[in-house]
Design a protein around this motif. Sequence first.
Motif, PDB file in Angstrom:
ATOM      1  N   SER A 190     -40.090 -12.312   5.717  1.00 35.16           N
ATOM      2  CA  SER A 190     -39.445 -12.157   4.415  1.00 35.16           C
ATOM      3  C   SER A 190     -40.134 -11.030   3.664  1.00 35.16           C
ATOM      4  CB  SER A 190     -39.529 -13.452   3.602  1.00 35.16           C
ATOM      5  OG  SER A 190     -40.859 -13.663   3.157  1.00 35.16           O
ATOM      6  N   SER A 191     -39.585 -10.660   2.526  1.00 34.30           N
ATOM      7  CA  SER A 191     -40.181  -9.594   1.718  1.00 34.30           C
ATOM      8  C   SER A 191     -41.532  -9.994   1.155  1.00 34.30           C
ATOM      9  CB  SER A 191     -39.239  -9.219   0.566  1.00 34.30           C
ATOM     10  OG  SER A 191     -38.993 -10.357  -0.265  1.00 34.30           O
ATOM     11  N   LYS A 192     -41.826 -11.294   1.173  1.00 37.67           N
ATOM     12  CA  LYS A 192     -43.090 -11.788   0.629  1.00 37.67           C
ATOM     13  C   LYS A 192     -44.131 -12.045   1.726  1.00 37.67           C
ATOM     14  CE  LYS A 192     -40.908 -14.036  -3.368  1.00 37.67           C
ATOM     15  NZ  LYS A 192     -40.741 -15.318  -4.094  1.00 37.67           N
ATOM     16  N   ALA A 193     -43.802 -11.718   2.964  1.00 39.70           N
ATOM     17  CA  ALA A 193     -44.732 -11.968   4.067  1.00 39.70           C
ATOM     18  C   ALA A 193     -46.012 -11.160   3.885  1.00 39.70           C
ATOM     19  CB  ALA A 193     -44.074 -11.612   5.396  1.00 39.70           C
ATOM     20  N   ASP A 194     -47.130 -11.783   4.162  1.00 34.91           N
ATOM     21  CA  ASP A 194     -48.450 -11.171   4.003  1.00 34.91           C
ATOM     22  C   ASP A 194     -48.901 -10.630   5.350  1.00 34.91           C
ATOM     23  OD1 ASP A 194     -51.261 -10.696   3.740  1.00 34.91           O
ATOM     24  OD2 ASP A 194     -51.310 -12.073   2.040  1.00 34.91           O
ATOM     25  N   PHE A 195     -49.428  -9.405   5.343  1.00 32.14           N
ATOM     26  CA  PHE A 195     -49.932  -8.787   6.571  1.00 32.14           C
ATOM     27  C   PHE A 195     -50.956  -9.684   7.254  1.00 32.14           C
ATOM     28  CE2 PHE A 195     -53.164  -6.022   8.611  1.00 32.14           C
ATOM     29  CZ  PHE A 195     -52.383  -5.500   9.625  1.00 32.14           C
ATOM     30  N   ARG A 196     -51.727 -10.422   6.486  1.00 30.72           N
ATOM     31  CA  ARG A 196     -52.779 -11.260   7.065  1.00 30.72           C
ATOM     32  C   ARG A 196     -52.234 -12.405   7.908  1.00 30.72           C
ATOM     33  NH1 ARG A 196     -55.940 -12.161   1.525  1.00 30.72           N
ATOM     34  NH2 ARG A 196     -53.740 -12.274   0.895  1.00 30.72           N
ATOM     35  N   GLU A 197     -50.928 -12.661   7.809  1.00 24.88           N
ATOM     36  CA  GLU A 197     -50.327 -13.674   8.669  1.00 24.88           C
ATOM     37  C   GLU A 197     -50.448 -13.283  10.144  1.00 24.88           C
ATOM     38  OE1 GLU A 197     -46.332 -14.523   7.519  1.00 24.88           O
ATOM     39  OE2 GLU A 197     -46.833 -14.833   5.411  1.00 24.88           O
ATOM     40  N   LEU A 198     -50.530 -11.972  10.394  1.00 22.33           N
ATOM     41  CA  LEU A 198     -50.651 -11.505  11.779  1.00 22.33           C
ATOM     42  C   LEU A 198     -51.980 -11.903  12.400  1.00 22.33           C
ATOM     43  CD1 LEU A 198     -49.150  -7.903  11.451  1.00 22.33           C
ATOM     44  CD2 LEU A 198     -48.105  -9.866  12.583  1.00 22.33           C
ATOM     45  N   PHE A 199     -52.977 -12.194  11.559  1.00 21.29           N
ATOM     46  CA  PHE A 199     -54.280 -12.584  12.075  1.00 21.29           C
ATOM     47  C   PHE A 199     -54.199 -13.895  12.856  1.00 21.29           C
ATOM     48  CE2 PHE A 199     -57.358 -10.008   9.278  1.00 21.29           C
ATOM     49  CZ  PHE A 199     -56.436  -8.991   9.120  1.00 21.29           C
ATOM     50  N   LYS A 200     -53.182 -14.714  12.529  1.00 19.26           N
ATOM     51  CA  LYS A 200     -53.028 -16.000  13.195  1.00 19.26           C
ATOM     52  C   LYS A 200     -51.692 -16.104  13.936  1.00 19.26           C
ATOM     53  CE  LYS A 200     -55.843 -18.375   9.703  1.00 19.26           C
ATOM     54  NZ  LYS A 200     -55.872 -19.473   8.713  1.00 19.26           N
ATOM     55  N   ALA A 201     -51.069 -14.965  14.183  1.00 18.71           N
ATOM     56  CA  ALA A 201     -49.722 -14.972  14.775  1.00 18.71           C
ATOM     57  C   ALA A 201     -49.723 -15.028  16.293  1.00 18.71           C
ATOM     58  CB  ALA A 201     -48.956 -13.725  14.321  1.00 18.71           C
ATOM     59  N   GLY A 202     -50.911 -15.046  16.923  1.00 16.58           N
ATOM     60  CA  GLY A 202     -50.962 -15.106  18.381  1.00 16.58           C
ATOM     61  C   GLY A 202     -50.503 -13.825  19.048  1.00 16.58           C
ATOM     62  N   LEU A 203     -50.919 -12.689  18.501  1.00 17.48           N
ATOM     63  CA  LEU A 203     -50.522 -11.418  19.109  1.00 17.48           C
ATOM     64  C   LEU A 203     -51.006 -11.312  20.539  1.00 17.48           C
ATOM     65  CD1 LEU A 203     -51.130  -8.792  16.254  1.00 17.48           C
ATOM     66  CD2 LEU A 203     -49.026 -10.026  16.831  1.00 17.48           C
ATOM     67  N   ASP A 204     -52.207 -11.837  20.812  1.00 15.80           N
ATOM     68  CA  ASP A 204     -52.739 -11.762  22.168  1.00 15.80           C
ATOM     69  C   ASP A 204     -51.884 -12.561  23.147  1.00 15.80           C
ATOM     70  OD1 ASP A 204     -53.488 -14.073  20.847  1.00 15.80           O
ATOM     71  OD2 ASP A 204     -55.597 -13.978  21.419  1.00 15.80           O
ATOM     72  N   GLU A 205     -51.397 -13.717  22.733  1.00 15.74           N
ATOM     73  CA  GLU A 205     -50.543 -14.515  23.609  1.00 15.74           C
ATOM     74  C   GLU A 205     -49.205 -13.825  23.859  1.00 15.74           C
ATOM     75  OE1 GLU A 205     -50.197 -18.252  21.697  1.00 15.74           O
ATOM     76  OE2 GLU A 205     -52.343 -18.718  21.825  1.00 15.74           O
ATOM     77  N   ARG A 206     -48.663 -13.204  22.827  1.00 13.15           N
ATOM     78  CA  ARG A 206     -47.406 -12.469  22.989  1.00 13.15           C
ATOM     79  C   ARG A 206     -47.595 -11.249  23.883  1.00 13.15           C
ATOM     80  NH1 ARG A 206     -43.858 -13.749  18.347  1.00 13.15           N
ATOM     81  NH2 ARG A 206     -44.915 -15.306  17.078  1.00 13.15           N
ATOM     82  N   LEU A 207     -48.767 -10.631  23.779  1.00 10.63           N
ATOM     83  CA  LEU A 207     -49.060  -9.451  24.590  1.00 10.63           C
ATOM     84  C   LEU A 207     -49.093  -9.788  26.070  1.00 10.63           C
ATOM     85  CD1 LEU A 207     -49.888  -6.409  24.399  1.00 10.63           C
ATOM     86  CD2 LEU A 207     -52.254  -7.202  24.561  1.00 10.63           C
ATOM     87  N   VAL A 208     -49.624 -10.945  26.412  1.00  7.83           N
ATOM     88  CA  VAL A 208     -49.678 -11.367  27.810  1.00  7.83           C
ATOM     89  C   VAL A 208     -48.275 -11.390  28.415  1.00  7.83           C
ATOM     90  CG1 VAL A 208     -50.182 -13.308  29.338  1.00  7.83           C
ATOM     91  CG2 VAL A 208     -51.821 -12.662  27.569  1.00  7.83           C
ATOM     92  N   ARG A 209     -47.301 -11.817  27.632  1.00  8.20           N
ATOM     93  CA  ARG A 209     -45.930 -11.878  28.129  1.00  8.20           C
ATOM     94  C   ARG A 209     -45.251 -10.513  28.149  1.00  8.20           C
ATOM     95  NH1 ARG A 209     -46.020 -16.357  24.585  1.00  8.20           N
ATOM     96  NH2 ARG A 209     -44.781 -15.218  23.043  1.00  8.20           N
ATOM     97  N   ALA A 210     -45.442  -9.726  27.091  1.00 11.74           N
ATOM     98  CA  ALA A 210     -44.647  -8.515  26.905  1.00 11.74           C
ATOM     99  C   ALA A 210     -45.295  -7.247  27.439  1.00 11.74           C
ATOM    100  CB  ALA A 210     -44.335  -8.336  25.417  1.00 11.74           C
ATOM    101  N   GLY A 211     -46.633  -7.190  27.463  1.00 14.10           N
ATOM    102  CA  GLY A 211     -47.309  -5.976  27.894  1.00 14.10           C
ATOM    103  C   GLY A 211     -47.607  -5.013  26.757  1.00 14.10           C
ATOM    104  N   HIS A 212     -46.695  -4.914  25.795  1.00 19.05           N
ATOM    105  CA  HIS A 212     -46.969  -4.138  24.584  1.00 19.05           C
ATOM    106  C   HIS A 212     -46.123  -4.696  23.441  1.00 19.05           C
ATOM    107  CE1 HIS A 212     -43.300  -2.016  25.863  1.00 19.05           C
ATOM    108  NE2 HIS A 212     -43.209  -1.526  24.633  1.00 19.05           N
ATOM    109  N   ILE A 213     -46.624  -4.539  22.216  1.00 19.15           N
ATOM    110  CA  ILE A 213     -45.989  -5.099  21.030  1.00 19.15           C
ATOM    111  C   ILE A 213     -45.883  -4.030  19.965  1.00 19.15           C
ATOM    112  CG2 ILE A 213     -46.241  -6.780  19.155  1.00 19.15           C
ATOM    113  CD1 ILE A 213     -47.885  -8.508  21.080  1.00 19.15           C
ATOM    114  N   LEU A 214     -44.737  -3.973  19.288  1.00 21.87           N
ATOM    115  CA  LEU A 214     -44.550  -3.113  18.127  1.00 21.87           C
ATOM    116  C   LEU A 214     -44.488  -3.995  16.884  1.00 21.87           C
ATOM    117  CD1 LEU A 214     -43.827  -0.482  16.606  1.00 21.87           C
ATOM    118  CD2 LEU A 214     -41.437  -0.864  17.281  1.00 21.87           C
TER     119      LEU A 214
END
Length: 284
Positions: free
Chosen positions: A6-30
Amino acid sequence: MITPSSSKADFRELFKAGLDERLVRAGHILVRGFQPSVEGFAALVQCYSSRTTLDPARVFHSTAVQKVDSGHDPIGLHLENGATPFAPDLLWFYCVKAARSGSRTTICDGRRVWDALSERARTLFTAQPVRYSRKVPAELWRRLAAFMIGNGRSAEEVSVTDLYAHANDGAHVTFTELSDGSLHYEYQAYAAHPTKWSTRTAWANSILGPSFNYEAPDIRFSDGSTLPADIVTEYTALTEAVTEEVQWQDGDIVLIDNSRVMHGRRVVTDFDRAILVSQSYARS
């Protein structure tokens, strides 16, 4: 692609978004739409990393972030530091200012390359590793060693022994300090191999990679033989066929599994751009 919920989403939410787990599946993330500061980007890198490393020829913007400065010519596909025993697990890009045209970053999943290679190419690249050898100026290898040690020792106080101690686990490398203080090394690694988070084979290496700030390496098989011309033609065409491009927007972040996905760059046609990079090792 990951975008704000949403327009109110905080960048710091990415700190707990599991980017590493998503990376394992996708190989790269934008990651797009958050518009973080450089400090916020550096904090995100630190959140998912056990430690960071560097390219000693690049300029620092913070303790974990450097500026991408590799001229204006196209850059071939490669793993970051893949021609050395210091390749990081994770590669992070942050687009401070996007080019108005051209200058696109290229992305190539080594799994797709391996799946499409001929049987002859597969046999060649699994039979023996590729050998990279080159000379590195004293100021560059010493700066790298001092950063990796991180105990306050200056570049003048480090030695070749420190490079061996901080090379990636299992690296097959020989370092030789020359009479002028420069370093010659020979590093062997398989061009096709399992990746950091999978036993599935990827053709992921730095055979096509750049040498903008360094002497071009001599690249051949470990037995000294050159890579056959028809195989070079095959993987050059094949990698291009499965390469994707990042159409940068201001504030974009790209995270890459540096054991699986190669990257490069199209020719720079707009010099008024700014992209930062960070290299790191994943948390266990």
